[in-house]
Design an enzyme around this catalytic site. Structure first.
Site, PDB file in Angstrom:
ATOM      1  NE  ARG A 233      -4.246  -1.328   0.258  1.00 43.34           N
ATOM      2  CZ  ARG A 233      -4.498  -2.059  -0.673  1.00 43.34           C
ATOM      3  NH1 ARG A 233      -3.923  -2.383  -1.784  1.00 43.34           N
ATOM      4  NH2 ARG A 233      -5.781  -2.662  -0.669  1.00 43.34           N
ATOM      5  CD  GLU A 262      -3.020   3.314  -5.599  1.00 41.21           C
ATOM      6  OE1 GLU A 262      -4.120   2.950  -5.870  1.00 41.21           O
ATOM      7  OE2 GLU A 262      -1.808   3.083  -5.148  1.00 41.21           O
ATOM      8  CG  HIS A 281      -2.932  -0.284  -7.209  1.00 39.67           C
ATOM      9  ND1 HIS A 281      -3.274   0.138  -6.060  1.00 39.67           N
ATOM     10  CD2 HIS A 281      -3.013  -1.547  -6.988  1.00 39.67           C
ATOM     11  CE1 HIS A 281      -3.700  -0.901  -5.071  1.00 39.67           C
ATOM     12  NE2 HIS A 281      -3.242  -1.913  -5.621  1.00 39.67           N
TER      13      HIS A 281
END
Ligand code: A2R
Length: 318
Positions: A233, A262, A281
């Site tokens: 993360r 993000e 991601h």
């Protein structure tokens, strides 16, 4: 509610193609498409017993849906759902572990390899026409046989370790708890692991417990020849410290698939071309795995609505 289908709130989309495929058994209410969120929530307040999300589900939404009994997260990380607050309201929380483990492990190793062997830099070098002008590109670093530090030796961390053992790498790790089922070297903290490791991969969960776990001290420990990869993360790595460590050469290279905010990445990252690989991601982003995640997420919803125990409750909901 449609005649025979139960109402399910989708706070976020499942992965694009999958709603019809895996959610045909329910009447899907899409929060992100609602003109007025409050109107939608009020309309299904008395009938909606299940909700689906990709990451976040707020307490305000829980309050608006008094009949809610399950929040099904499509993903393994669930730090965006306050499980304690859900439990107090009698709401179960599920996630989608295991089905993405091997995919994320492949990707983590790919990023480490790409950084060490300068694969992304090499692509740029050819495209920019630098090869004929400047000759051979700067050398990369050996990958096989190095020491790999895994921060978070859980399901995915173990799958990464298995792959890297096949590359002849020695594995060390740091978790809060030492595992008694592996012979890999255990380190009491991330700095000690960084001092030992050549390369360092982060695959811990998000949330306050891991925020900035990888700080300047850990980066200094990984060192000027070292490589840091984050597939866990974003907030686990201190962004500002990372920019400085790379600029000042205290850390060799880094590769990030996850970010604190993000889909935004800090602009300071963009200038660090040769030292930093950036990815949007996508560690679990293959059709096979995203379909499996969506399926498991909806299987949890279905089990709950059928009166059975959901398949993959998060540990705090057990
Ligand atoms: O600390 P432990 O003994 O519970 O071990 C877990 C470790 N971990 C930590 N290590 C150091 N400091 C912490 N504050 C800390 N919190 C957790 O991370 C465990 O070995 C590992 C997590 O493994 P699993 O629960 O099996 O998760 P999995 O499936 O490997 O996925 C990891 C993460 C997800 O939570 C997403 O954020 C991401 O990968 O996709």
């Amino acid at each position: 509610m449609s005649l025979d289908k139960p109402d399910v709130l989708f706070a976020r989309p499942l992965y694009s193609y999958s709603l019809d495929e895996v959610a045909g058994f329910c009447s899907a209410h899409k929060l992100w498409e609602a003109e007025d969120e409050n109107v939608l929530l009020a309309r299904i307040a008395r009938t909606c017993r299940a909700a689906v999300t990709r990451a976040v589900f707020t307490e305000a939404w829980m309050d608006r849906l008094p009949e809610l009994g399950i929040i099904a997260v499509c993903g393994v990380g669930y730090e965006g759902v306050d499980v304690e607050a859900a439990t107090k309201r009698g709401i179960l929380v599920t996630n989608t572990p295991d089905v993405l483990t091997e995919e994320v492990a492949d990707y983590g190793v790919a990023l480490l390899l790409a950084a060490a062997r300068r694969i992304v830099a090499g692509d740029r070098y050819v495209r920019q026409g630098r090869w004929p002008k400047e000759g051979a590109m700067a050398y990369g670093q050996r990958f096989h046989g190095k020491r790999l530090g895994v921060l978070g030796l859980g399901r995915i961390g173990m799958a990464i370790a298995r792959r890297c053992e096949a590359f002849g790498m020695e594995i060390g790790y740091h978790n809060r708890n030492q595992r008694n089922d592996v012979s890999h070297s255990y380190f009491e903290d991330a700095v000690a692991l960084g001092n030992w490791a050549d390369y360092f991969i982060v695959i811990t969960p998000g949330g306050e417990g891991t925020r900035h776990l990888v700080d300047a001290a850990v980066m200094n420990a990984i060192g000027p020849e070292g490589i840091l990869v984050n597939v866990g993360r974003g907030p686990t790595v201190d962004d500002e410290a990372l920019v400085l460590a790379l600029r000042e050469g205290r850390l060799g290279m880094a590769a990030l698939d996850v970010f604190a905010d993000e889909p935004n990445a800090p602009e300071d990252f963009f200038a660090l071309e040769d030292k930093l690989i950036l990815q949007p991601h996508q560690a679990s982003a293959t059709h096979d795995t995203r379909r499996a995640m969506s399926q498991l997420c909806m299987d949890n919803v279905r089990a709950f609505l059928d009166g059975s125990k959901p398949l993959t409750l998060v540990p705090e909901s057990e």
